[in-house]
Design an enzyme around this catalytic site. Structure first.
Site, PDB file in Angstrom:
ATOM      1  N   LEU A 103      27.075  -3.932  29.545  1.00 32.46           N
ATOM      2  CA  LEU A 103      28.093  -2.925  29.282  1.00 32.46           C
ATOM      3  C   LEU A 103      28.708  -2.556  30.621  1.00 32.46           C
ATOM      4  O   LEU A 103      27.993  -2.447  31.626  1.00 32.46           O
ATOM      5  CB  LEU A 103      27.494  -1.681  28.621  1.00 32.46           C
ATOM      6  CG  LEU A 103      27.070  -1.787  27.151  1.00 32.46           C
ATOM      7  CD1 LEU A 103      26.473  -0.470  26.678  1.00 32.46           C
ATOM      8  CD2 LEU A 103      28.239  -2.183  26.261  1.00 32.46           C
ATOM      9  N   ASP A 104      30.007  -2.343  30.643  1.00 32.84           N
ATOM     10  CA  ASP A 104      30.681  -2.001  31.890  1.00 32.84           C
ATOM     11  C   ASP A 104      30.119  -0.719  32.484  1.00 32.84           C
ATOM     12  O   ASP A 104      29.539   0.117  31.777  1.00 32.84           O
ATOM     13  CB  ASP A 104      32.184  -1.818  31.654  1.00 32.84           C
ATOM     14  CG  ASP A 104      32.872  -3.100  31.249  1.00 32.84           C
ATOM     15  OD1 ASP A 104      32.286  -4.178  31.494  1.00 32.84           O
ATOM     16  OD2 ASP A 104      33.978  -3.029  30.692  1.00 32.84           O
ATOM     17  N   LEU A 105      30.350  -0.544  33.772  1.00 33.67           N
ATOM     18  CA  LEU A 105      29.882   0.645  34.486  1.00 33.67           C
ATOM     19  C   LEU A 105      30.331   1.925  33.800  1.00 33.67           C
ATOM     20  O   LEU A 105      29.548   2.880  33.661  1.00 33.67           O
ATOM     21  CB  LEU A 105      30.409   0.606  35.929  1.00 33.67           C
ATOM     22  CG  LEU A 105      30.056   1.796  36.824  1.00 33.67           C
ATOM     23  CD1 LEU A 105      28.563   1.790  37.166  1.00 33.67           C
ATOM     24  CD2 LEU A 105      30.900   1.768  38.102  1.00 33.67           C
ATOM     25  N   HIS A 191      35.224  -7.529  29.968  1.00 31.64           N
ATOM     26  CA  HIS A 191      36.147  -6.416  29.707  1.00 31.64           C
ATOM     27  C   HIS A 191      36.965  -6.645  28.432  1.00 31.64           C
ATOM     28  O   HIS A 191      38.126  -6.245  28.347  1.00 31.64           O
ATOM     29  CB  HIS A 191      37.109  -6.221  30.876  1.00 31.64           C
ATOM     30  CG  HIS A 191      36.472  -5.735  32.137  1.00 31.64           C
ATOM     31  ND1 HIS A 191      35.357  -4.916  32.155  1.00 31.64           N
ATOM     32  CD2 HIS A 191      36.807  -5.955  33.429  1.00 31.64           C
ATOM     33  CE1 HIS A 191      35.023  -4.651  33.412  1.00 31.64           C
ATOM     34  NE2 HIS A 191      35.881  -5.270  34.204  1.00 31.64           N
TER      35      HIS A 191
END
Length: 240
Positions: A103-105, A191
């Protein structure tokens, strides 16, 4: 009982089956002193199985955790920039575990943590196309026809053709000029949700993963909290 060596390595929590095959092909795995080949079988009770010269231990006690990943945490095991990791949030679980996927930051939500390499491989395999559902708050109004574009498989400006996805517009706030959407996708490109929404003119302001395959984020878990999977949830995963 004899099993394929790659399955034994995965069962021991060392890696996924695919990675085990790479190790075998690279000559890192021996059985009774001889280099093994992909497809070979062995009996962990009677055969001396080694990886890089070290004996293979028995199958690890598998651990399966549901983490509500907060924003601001990376999903790598370590970070060269010193940012906090999702793995640090489950450090007290009693086993060496790792996140399944990323999962993205700045994305929060459901993250499965385990030491079951075989399960991780199945969940992430492109052949499985495990559904992932996200909630997002976006800038602007979702244009008419966007849901149909997503259902057909939208092509992004960089040329990537996405698999068919299910876009649902939940609400639109005219004062804030923000839309709330739910998006179900079957792949996990870099993304991807953000890129898909940008392609229809609605950059993502907030993103949260609600589910992954049969697992649904526990509403009682606050960001940063985790719990073991229930027996029912584990049975669901075993059926993938």
């Amino acid at each position: 009982m004899t099993e394929r060596i790659q399955k034994l390595l995965a069962a021991a929590g060392l890696c996924s089956r695919r990675t085990a095959e790479e190790w075998i092909a690279a000559g890192r795995v021996t059985v009774n002193g001889r280099r093994s080949r992909v497809g070979d079988k062995a009996d962990p009770e009677t055969d001396d199985i080694r990886v890089d010269g070290r004996p293979l231990r028995g199958a690890a006690q598998h651990v399966y955790l549901m983490l509500h990943k907060p924003r601001g945490y990376v999903t790598t095991l370590s970070d060269e920039r010193g940012r906090p990791t999702a793995a640090s949030l489950v450090r007290g679980c009693g086993a060496r575990v790792y996140p399944v996927g990323r999962l993205d930051l700045d994305t929060e939500g459901l993250l499965l943590i385990t030491n079951d390499g075989d399960l991780a491989h199945r969940l992430l395999s492109p052949k499985k196309h495990v559904d992932k559902v996200y909630y997002a708050r976006c800038r602007g109004t979702v244009r008419e026809g966007a849901a149909e574009e997503f259902a057909r498989g939208i092509r992004l400006p960089d040329g990537l053709l996405c698999l068919p996805a299910e876009l649902t517009v939940l609400s639109y706030d005219r004062i804030q000029d923000e839309s709330e959407i739910r998006l179900r996708i079957r792949e996990g490109k870099f993304h991807q949700v953000k890129r898909m929404m940008e392609a229809v003119g609605c950059p993502v302001l907030f993103l949260k993963r609600l589910s992954m395959g049969p697992l649904v984020l526990d509403e009682n878990l606050k960001p940063g909290e985790y719990r073991p999977l229930t027996d029912t949830e584990r049975e669901w995963l075993e059926q993938l």
